[in-house]
Design a protein around this motif. Structure first.
Motif, PDB file in Angstrom:
ATOM      1  N   VAL A 179       0.865  -1.180   0.000  1.00 37.59           N
ATOM      2  CA  VAL A 179       0.000   0.000   0.000  1.00 37.59           C
ATOM      3  C   VAL A 179       0.906   1.236   0.000  1.00 37.59           C
ATOM      4  N   TRP A 180       0.881   1.984  -1.091  1.00 36.28           N
ATOM      5  CA  TRP A 180       1.758   3.136  -1.264  1.00 36.28           C
ATOM      6  C   TRP A 180       1.055   4.432  -0.879  1.00 36.28           C
ATOM      7  N   PRO A 181       1.804   5.501  -0.623  1.00 37.20           N
ATOM      8  CA  PRO A 181       1.163   6.808  -0.392  1.00 37.20           C
ATOM      9  C   PRO A 181       0.278   7.203  -1.565  1.00 37.20           C
ATOM     10  N   ASP A 182      -0.686   8.057  -1.309  1.00 41.95           N
ATOM     11  CA  ASP A 182      -1.595   8.502  -2.362  1.00 41.95           C
ATOM     12  C   ASP A 182      -0.810   9.090  -3.527  1.00 41.95           C
ATOM     13  N   GLY A 183      -1.213   8.721  -4.730  1.00 41.43           N
ATOM     14  CA  GLY A 183      -0.577   9.256  -5.922  1.00 41.43           C
ATOM     15  C   GLY A 183       0.697   8.557  -6.329  1.00 41.43           C
ATOM     16  N   VAL A 184       1.037   7.470  -5.635  1.00 39.71           N
ATOM     17  CA  VAL A 184       2.283   6.743  -5.907  1.00 39.71           C
ATOM     18  C   VAL A 184       1.954   5.316  -6.318  1.00 39.71           C
ATOM     19  N   VAL A 185       2.694   4.806  -7.286  1.00 40.84           N
ATOM     20  CA  VAL A 185       2.676   3.377  -7.600  1.00 40.84           C
ATOM     21  C   VAL A 185       4.093   2.850  -7.413  1.00 40.84           C
ATOM     22  N   GLY A 186       4.195   1.580  -7.110  1.00 38.68           N
ATOM     23  CA  GLY A 186       5.535   1.055  -6.874  1.00 38.68           C
ATOM     24  C   GLY A 186       5.567  -0.454  -6.838  1.00 38.68           C
ATOM     25  N   SER A 187       6.773  -0.963  -6.675  1.00 35.71           N
ATOM     26  CA  SER A 187       6.984  -2.400  -6.588  1.00 35.71           C
ATOM     27  C   SER A 187       8.262  -2.646  -5.801  1.00 35.71           C
ATOM     28  N   MET A 188       8.298  -3.767  -5.089  1.00 39.33           N
ATOM     29  CA  MET A 188       9.481  -4.145  -4.312  1.00 39.33           C
ATOM     30  C   MET A 188       9.846  -5.580  -4.625  1.00 39.33           C
ATOM     31  N   THR A 189      11.113  -5.908  -4.437  1.00 33.65           N
ATOM     32  CA  THR A 189      11.554  -7.282  -4.664  1.00 33.65           C
ATOM     33  C   THR A 189      12.744  -7.583  -3.777  1.00 33.65           C
ATOM     34  N   HIS A 190      12.912  -8.860  -3.471  1.00 31.57           N
ATOM     35  CA  HIS A 190      14.077  -9.273  -2.683  1.00 31.57           C
ATOM     36  C   HIS A 190      14.392 -10.725  -2.994  1.00 31.57           C
ATOM     37  N   CYS A 191      15.662 -11.038  -2.973  1.00 30.15           N
ATOM     38  CA  CYS A 191      16.139 -12.407  -3.078  1.00 30.15           C
ATOM     39  C   CYS A 191      17.489 -12.442  -2.372  1.00 30.15           C
ATOM     40  N   ASP A 192      18.109 -13.584  -2.294  1.00 32.64           N
ATOM     41  CA  ASP A 192      19.408 -13.676  -1.627  1.00 32.64           C
ATOM     42  C   ASP A 192      20.388 -12.697  -2.265  1.00 32.64           C
ATOM     43  N   GLY A 193      20.894 -11.776  -1.448  1.00 39.73           N
ATOM     44  CA  GLY A 193      21.902 -10.839  -1.919  1.00 39.73           C
ATOM     45  C   GLY A 193      21.373  -9.609  -2.619  1.00 39.73           C
ATOM     46  N   TYR A 194      20.069  -9.395  -2.608  1.00 37.76           N
ATOM     47  CA  TYR A 194      19.528  -8.219  -3.302  1.00 37.76           C
ATOM     48  C   TYR A 194      18.180  -7.816  -2.723  1.00 37.76           C
ATOM     49  N   ARG A 195      17.989  -6.503  -2.548  1.00 36.53           N
ATOM     50  CA  ARG A 195      16.696  -5.916  -2.213  1.00 36.53           C
ATOM     51  C   ARG A 195      16.562  -4.656  -3.057  1.00 36.53           C
ATOM     52  N   GLY A 196      15.387  -4.434  -3.620  1.00 36.86           N
ATOM     53  CA  GLY A 196      15.199  -3.271  -4.471  1.00 36.86           C
ATOM     54  C   GLY A 196      13.763  -2.796  -4.468  1.00 36.86           C
ATOM     55  N   ALA A 197      13.584  -1.511  -4.798  1.00 39.49           N
ATOM     56  CA  ALA A 197      12.252  -0.916  -4.872  1.00 39.49           C
ATOM     57  C   ALA A 197      12.243   0.119  -5.988  1.00 39.49           C
ATOM     58  N   ALA A 198      11.095   0.266  -6.622  1.00 39.43           N
ATOM     59  CA  ALA A 198      10.904   1.265  -7.670  1.00 39.43           C
ATOM     60  C   ALA A 198       9.562   1.940  -7.442  1.00 39.43           C
ATOM     61  N   VAL A 199       9.526   3.266  -7.596  1.00 42.92           N
ATOM     62  CA  VAL A 199       8.287   4.023  -7.381  1.00 42.92           C
ATOM     63  C   VAL A 199       8.147   5.088  -8.461  1.00 42.92           C
ATOM     64  N   GLY A 200       6.908   5.416  -8.768  1.00 40.40           N
ATOM     65  CA  GLY A 200       6.600   6.470  -9.718  1.00 40.40           C
ATOM     66  C   GLY A 200       5.331   7.174  -9.282  1.00 40.40           C
ATOM     67  N   GLN A 201       5.051   8.290  -9.931  1.00 41.84           N
ATOM     68  CA  GLN A 201       3.879   9.082  -9.561  1.00 41.84           C
ATOM     69  C   GLN A 201       2.839   9.054 -10.668  1.00 41.84           C
ATOM     70  N   VAL A 202       1.586   8.895 -10.246  1.00 49.46           N
ATOM     71  CA  VAL A 202       0.436   8.984 -11.132  1.00 49.46           C
ATOM     72  C   VAL A 202       0.246  10.474 -11.462  1.00 49.46           C
ATOM     73  N   PRO A 203      -0.097  10.871 -12.688  1.00 46.66           N
ATOM     74  CA  PRO A 203      -0.581  10.019 -13.768  1.00 46.66           C
ATOM     75  C   PRO A 203       0.504   9.570 -14.755  1.00 46.66           C
ATOM     76  N   GLY A 204       1.739  10.036 -14.576  1.00 49.96           N
ATOM     77  CA  GLY A 204       2.774   9.682 -15.538  1.00 49.96           C
ATOM     78  C   GLY A 204       3.081   8.198 -15.566  1.00 49.96           C
ATOM     79  N   VAL A 205       3.110   7.589 -14.377  1.00 56.02           N
ATOM     80  CA  VAL A 205       3.367   6.156 -14.245  1.00 56.02           C
ATOM     81  C   VAL A 205       2.132   5.517 -13.626  1.00 56.02           C
ATOM     82  N   LEU A 206       1.592   4.499 -14.282  1.00 57.47           N
ATOM     83  CA  LEU A 206       0.338   3.887 -13.837  1.00 57.47           C
ATOM     84  C   LEU A 206       0.537   2.592 -13.071  1.00 57.47           C
ATOM     85  N   ALA A 207       1.622   1.878 -13.342  1.00 54.58           N
ATOM     86  CA  ALA A 207       1.876   0.611 -12.644  1.00 54.58           C
ATOM     87  C   ALA A 207       3.335   0.221 -12.852  1.00 54.58           C
ATOM     88  N   LEU A 208       3.879  -0.468 -11.848  1.00 57.22           N
ATOM     89  CA  LEU A 208       5.248  -0.967 -11.906  1.00 57.22           C
ATOM     90  C   LEU A 208       5.283  -2.392 -11.392  1.00 57.22           C
TER      91      LEU A 208
END
Length: 217
Positions: free
Chosen positions: A73-102
């Motif tokens: 659940v992201w802040p209002d107006g934000v879309v994003g995605s997170m991922t993790h595996c052994d040796g790596y954690r990462g996140a990507a976020v963008g703002q609506v309306p320019g970015v609709l989904a990640l």
């Protein structure tokens, strides 16, 4: 690493280890209170990445709690995605309306466990990655396909609020670091021609990403 796969309007943060003092914000610790220590560190680390990415968009620290089907659940107006595996954690976020989904996913560059491909890949996909393995055997195409399906689902669900099974995304992988996903489930919230994504194998990891932008939609 994953920033290479996403448009400039998307903010990305990543780490190859768990920051020793990554904080939990309101309600986050309760989510993993019964988990083992490693899981708690992983949970905190990927949210530490997400908050760094949000800061790049000018958005202050916020708790990132799991919502429906575990989707963040992201802040209002934000879309994003997170991922993790052994040796790596990462996140990507963008703002609506320019970015609709990640949707992003990271996996170790290793073959899938025996039997997993048969339950996650369509017969046509299996044939395609067998052919690709003949041309580039150094890449674990089965795991890469699995990662792409994870990234596709992470982009699909926030747009539709519907489940998407592995068998409902037919993915074609390009040797040029791109892939396309023909979606076998219709929904007016997603592009009619499916999703386009990018992939990278580097440093013992494989990462995949889907960005649905206003222009793409």
């Amino acid at each position: 690493m994953i920033e290479k796969l996403l448009p400039p309007s998307v903010a990305v943060a990543e780490t190859y280890g768990d920051p020793p003092h990554a904080p939990f914000l309101h309600g986050e610790l309760e989510v993993v209170s019964g988990a083992v220590e490693g899981r708690r560190r992983e949970f905190a680390a990927v949210r530490w990445c997400a908050r760094r990415a949000l800061a790049d968009l000018g958005i202050g620290p916020a708790a990132i709690l799991p919502g429906e089907r575990g989707s963040p659940v992201w802040p209002d107006g934000v879309v994003g995605s997170m991922t993790h595996c052994d040796g790596y954690r990462g996140a990507a976020v963008g703002q609506v309306p320019g970015v609709l989904a990640l949707g992003i996913d990271a996996e170790p560059h290793l073959p899938l466990p025996e039997g997993v491909l048969n339950i996650t890949a369509l017969p046509a996909e299996q044939r395609r990655i067998t052919d690709m393995g003949g041309l580039a055997p150094e890449i674990c195409w089965d795991r890469l396909l699995f990662s792409m399906k994870e990234a596709v689902y992470k982009a699909w669900f926030p747009l539709t609020r519907r489940w998407l099974g592995f068998e409902q995304a037919d993915i074609t992988i390009g040797h040029d670091g791109t892939f396309s996903a023909h979606l076998l489930a219709d929904d007016p919230a997603v592009p009619s021609d499916g999703f386009a994504g990018r992939w990278l194998v580097e440093e013992g990891l494989m990462v995949t990403a889907v960005a649905v932008t206003a222009q793409r939609h």
